[in-house]
Design a protein around this motif. Structure first.
Motif, PDB file in Angstrom:
ATOM      1  N   SER A 111     -42.679 -12.758 -46.624  1.00 35.88           N
ATOM      2  CA  SER A 111     -43.614 -13.580 -45.845  1.00 35.88           C
ATOM      3  C   SER A 111     -43.468 -15.062 -46.128  1.00 35.88           C
ATOM      4  O   SER A 111     -43.946 -15.885 -45.355  1.00 35.88           O
ATOM      5  CB  SER A 111     -45.050 -13.160 -46.137  1.00 35.88           C
ATOM      6  N   ASP A 112     -42.819 -15.410 -47.252  1.00 37.29           N
ATOM      7  CA  ASP A 112     -42.619 -16.832 -47.560  1.00 37.29           C
ATOM      8  C   ASP A 112     -41.717 -17.495 -46.530  1.00 37.29           C
ATOM      9  O   ASP A 112     -41.714 -18.710 -46.387  1.00 37.29           O
ATOM     10  CB  ASP A 112     -41.946 -17.005 -48.939  1.00 37.29           C
ATOM     11  N   PHE A 113     -40.898 -16.681 -45.876  1.00 37.65           N
ATOM     12  CA  PHE A 113     -39.812 -17.238 -45.059  1.00 37.65           C
ATOM     13  C   PHE A 113     -39.919 -16.762 -43.622  1.00 37.65           C
ATOM     14  O   PHE A 113     -39.133 -15.936 -43.166  1.00 37.65           O
ATOM     15  CB  PHE A 113     -38.442 -16.812 -45.618  1.00 37.65           C
ATOM     16  N   ASN A 114     -40.946 -17.262 -42.913  1.00 36.63           N
ATOM     17  CA  ASN A 114     -41.056 -16.950 -41.485  1.00 36.63           C
ATOM     18  C   ASN A 114     -40.970 -15.462 -41.186  1.00 36.63           C
ATOM     19  O   ASN A 114     -40.306 -15.046 -40.233  1.00 36.63           O
ATOM     20  CB  ASN A 114     -39.958 -17.684 -40.684  1.00 36.63           C
ATOM     21  N   ASN A 115     -41.640 -14.677 -42.041  1.00 34.71           N
ATOM     22  CA  ASN A 115     -41.783 -13.234 -41.772  1.00 34.71           C
ATOM     23  C   ASN A 115     -40.470 -12.507 -41.508  1.00 34.71           C
ATOM     24  O   ASN A 115     -40.272 -11.920 -40.436  1.00 34.71           O
ATOM     25  CB  ASN A 115     -42.741 -13.012 -40.600  1.00 34.71           C
ATOM     26  N   VAL A 116     -39.588 -12.540 -42.463  1.00 31.26           N
ATOM     27  CA  VAL A 116     -38.393 -11.697 -42.403  1.00 31.26           C
ATOM     28  C   VAL A 116     -38.831 -10.280 -42.780  1.00 31.26           C
ATOM     29  O   VAL A 116     -39.445 -10.069 -43.830  1.00 31.26           O
ATOM     30  CB  VAL A 116     -37.319 -12.199 -43.401  1.00 31.26           C
ATOM     31  N   GLU A 117     -38.566  -9.314 -41.898  1.00 33.53           N
ATOM     32  CA  GLU A 117     -39.021  -7.938 -42.140  1.00 33.53           C
ATOM     33  C   GLU A 117     -37.897  -6.984 -41.802  1.00 33.53           C
ATOM     34  O   GLU A 117     -37.126  -7.222 -40.863  1.00 33.53           O
ATOM     35  CB  GLU A 117     -40.193  -7.587 -41.207  1.00 33.53           C
ATOM     36  N   PHE A 118     -37.809  -5.889 -42.518  1.00 31.85           N
ATOM     37  CA  PHE A 118     -36.858  -4.842 -42.155  1.00 31.85           C
ATOM     38  C   PHE A 118     -37.267  -3.533 -42.808  1.00 31.85           C
ATOM     39  O   PHE A 118     -38.026  -3.520 -43.774  1.00 31.85           O
ATOM     40  CB  PHE A 118     -35.422  -5.216 -42.554  1.00 31.85           C
ATOM     41  N   ASP A 119     -36.746  -2.453 -42.259  1.00 25.18           N
ATOM     42  CA  ASP A 119     -36.954  -1.123 -42.827  1.00 25.18           C
ATOM     43  C   ASP A 119     -35.713  -0.742 -43.620  1.00 25.18           C
ATOM     44  O   ASP A 119     -34.604  -1.189 -43.331  1.00 25.18           O
ATOM     45  CB  ASP A 119     -37.179  -0.089 -41.722  1.00 25.18           C
ATOM     46  N   SER A 120     -35.925   0.132 -44.594  1.00 25.56           N
ATOM     47  CA  SER A 120     -34.815   0.550 -45.456  1.00 25.56           C
ATOM     48  C   SER A 120     -34.805   2.068 -45.529  1.00 25.56           C
ATOM     49  O   SER A 120     -35.647   2.678 -46.192  1.00 25.56           O
ATOM     50  CB  SER A 120     -34.987  -0.061 -46.846  1.00 25.56           C
ATOM     51  N   TYR A 121     -33.866   2.681 -44.826  1.00 31.64           N
ATOM     52  CA  TYR A 121     -33.743   4.138 -44.806  1.00 31.64           C
ATOM     53  C   TYR A 121     -32.572   4.562 -45.677  1.00 31.64           C
ATOM     54  O   TYR A 121     -31.562   3.864 -45.765  1.00 31.64           O
ATOM     55  CB  TYR A 121     -33.466   4.632 -43.383  1.00 31.64           C
ATOM     56  N   MET A 122     -32.701   5.742 -46.254  1.00 30.70           N
ATOM     57  CA  MET A 122     -31.569   6.304 -47.002  1.00 30.70           C
ATOM     58  C   MET A 122     -30.441   6.615 -46.017  1.00 30.70           C
ATOM     59  O   MET A 122     -30.699   7.066 -44.896  1.00 30.70           O
ATOM     60  CB  MET A 122     -31.998   7.596 -47.703  1.00 30.70           C
ATOM     61  N   ILE A 123     -29.188   6.408 -46.465  1.00 30.98           N
ATOM     62  CA  ILE A 123     -28.050   6.794 -45.637  1.00 30.98           C
ATOM     63  C   ILE A 123     -27.838   8.297 -45.822  1.00 30.98           C
ATOM     64  O   ILE A 123     -27.619   8.763 -46.942  1.00 30.98           O
ATOM     65  CB  ILE A 123     -26.781   6.008 -46.041  1.00 30.98           C
ATOM     66  N   PRO A 124     -27.913   9.079 -44.744  1.00 31.28           N
ATOM     67  CA  PRO A 124     -27.725  10.531 -44.887  1.00 31.28           C
ATOM     68  C   PRO A 124     -26.339  10.838 -45.432  1.00 31.28           C
ATOM     69  O   PRO A 124     -25.383  10.092 -45.217  1.00 31.28           O
ATOM     70  CB  PRO A 124     -27.873  11.060 -43.455  1.00 31.28           C
ATOM     71  N   THR A 125     -26.237  11.965 -46.126  1.00 33.28           N
ATOM     72  CA  THR A 125     -24.978  12.313 -46.799  1.00 33.28           C
ATOM     73  C   THR A 125     -23.822  12.458 -45.815  1.00 33.28           C
ATOM     74  O   THR A 125     -22.683  12.070 -46.102  1.00 33.28           O
ATOM     75  CB  THR A 125     -25.154  13.618 -47.595  1.00 33.28           C
ATOM     76  N   ASN A 126     -24.113  12.959 -44.612  1.00 35.22           N
ATOM     77  CA  ASN A 126     -23.017  13.159 -43.662  1.00 35.22           C
ATOM     78  C   ASN A 126     -22.529  11.834 -43.055  1.00 35.22           C
ATOM     79  O   ASN A 126     -21.471  11.784 -42.436  1.00 35.22           O
ATOM     80  CB  ASN A 126     -23.423  14.139 -42.553  1.00 35.22           C
ATOM     81  N   GLU A 127     -23.293  10.766 -43.246  1.00 32.73           N
ATOM     82  CA  GLU A 127     -22.860   9.449 -42.748  1.00 32.73           C
ATOM     83  C   GLU A 127     -22.404   8.524 -43.873  1.00 32.73           C
ATOM     84  O   GLU A 127     -22.095   7.362 -43.641  1.00 32.73           O
ATOM     85  CB  GLU A 127     -24.019   8.769 -42.005  1.00 32.73           C
ATOM     86  N   LEU A 128     -22.384   9.067 -45.084  1.00 35.36           N
ATOM     87  CA  LEU A 128     -22.074   8.221 -46.255  1.00 35.36           C
ATOM     88  C   LEU A 128     -20.580   7.932 -46.316  1.00 35.36           C
ATOM     89  O   LEU A 128     -19.755   8.807 -46.050  1.00 35.36           O
ATOM     90  CB  LEU A 128     -22.507   8.977 -47.513  1.00 35.36           C
TER      91      LEU A 128
END
Lengths: 229, 110
Positions: A111-128
């Protein structure tokens, strides 16, 4: 980071975790010596032929085995309390990161920097990728500057989660409707992995956390690019 | 360079942890074990009682290891703290060299 059959603590990436490791070594040596002493006493029972059916008490030995453990506990308690209060010291953080736990991923806000936001999902094993870490790698890592005080505010959107990075000695519960705050300091660049540490449903084991610690100028460049994009 | 002449210390891994890297660990056990054996042998020479000598030897090992560890860790901890203070002072000196802050600090310490 953690590898298979890892029994001990991970190498530290934070001065507080370093102190925790020192205290762990200190307490473990005392515990090992006490175990060796008890093992020796039990072993010596095999060679003991003394019998006294009328033994009721022994004031001297009872004094010794009361006072000696109290002294040993003092040598554990004092460093422990020092570290406990050290962990609670107030610092002036330069960056604040907000972490929100969901079922089953983490979302982050700068929030300090113009609301940089993102989601963080695990990479599934078949896409690793072939060089990826199973159940640990994520699609979007948290980028943080090294050698800077970082404040993190943890909460959750649905059920209780827990945000953990063992290498930094950080474990903070994310409770819905509550903001928990902690500070940490990363003293070297690299990737630091953690996993959700509060049971939160079917995919509790599949919502890891990855911090990428970079020099300050790299962080500024990344955050500028994130703001602009 | 002095560092090139030093040989790397032998690693001693127990349950995945290199205990030779733990400060004071090696010396505590070296002094504790050797002191225990030494005192135990002397006790046996003096008393000719093997059980008693074993107890005395083990007690010396136990007390020697723990006492040496406590003293060594305390001194190591204070020396480390002073070393960190010195490093921070040197960093700040390099940062403030030639600036107004350095002049004010010089006036204060004079």
């Amino acid at each position: 980071m953690s590898t298979w059959a890892n029994l001990g603590l991970q190498d530290s990436a934070s001065p507080l975790m370093e102190q925790l490791i020192f205290f762990h070594d200190h307490a473990l040596l005392i515990l090992v010596m006490i175990t060796v002493l008890v093992g020796y006493l039990m072993f010596m029972l095999f060679f003991n032929s003394y019998i006294n059916r009328f033994l009721l008490h022994g004031q001297l030995i009872e004094m010794i085995w009361t006072i000696l453990p109290a002294i040993i506990l003092l040598f554990i308690a004092l460093p422990s309390l020092r570290l406990l209060y050290l962990l609670d010291e107030i610092n002036e953080p330069s960056v604040t990161l907000k972490s929100i736990g969901h079922q089953w991923y983490w979302s982050y806000e700068y929030s300090d920097f113009n609301n940089v936001e993102f989601d963080s999902y695990m990479i599934p094993t078949n896409e690793l990728a072939n060089d990826g870490f199973r159940l640990l790698d994520v699609d979007n890592r948290i980028i943080l500057p090294m050698n800077s005080q970082i404040r993190i505010l943890v909460t959750a959107a649905d059920v209780i989660h827990s945000w953990t990075i063992p290498a930094l000695g950080v474990k903070v519960d994310g409770t819905p409707g509550r903001l928990n705050q902690t500070n940490f300091f990363i003293n070297r660049p690299g990737l630091f992995y953690g996993q959700c540490s509060e049971i939160c449903g079917a995919n509790h084991s599949f919502m890891p956390i990855v911090i990428e610690s970079v020099p300050v100028n790299y962080f500024i460049k990344w955050i500028s690019n994130s703001v602009n994009s | 360079m002095a560092d090139d002449a030093e040989e790397p210390a032998k690693s001693f891994v127990i349950f995945g942890r290199d205990v030779s890297q733990i400060p004071c660990f090696r010396n505590s056990f070296l002094y504790g074990i050797s002191g225990g054996i030494g005192v135990g042998v002397l006790a046996f020479l003096g008393s000719s009682r093997p059980h008693l000598s074993t107890h005395i030897g083990f007690g010396s090992f136990f007390c020697g290891t723990i006492v040496y560890w406590m003293a060594c860790r305390y001194h190591w901890s204070t020396r480390r703290f002073e070393q960190q203070q010195l490093q921070e002072a040197m960093r700040r000196q390099a940062l403030y060299e030639g600036t107004k802050v350095e002049r004010e600090l010089d006036l204060k310490s004079a």
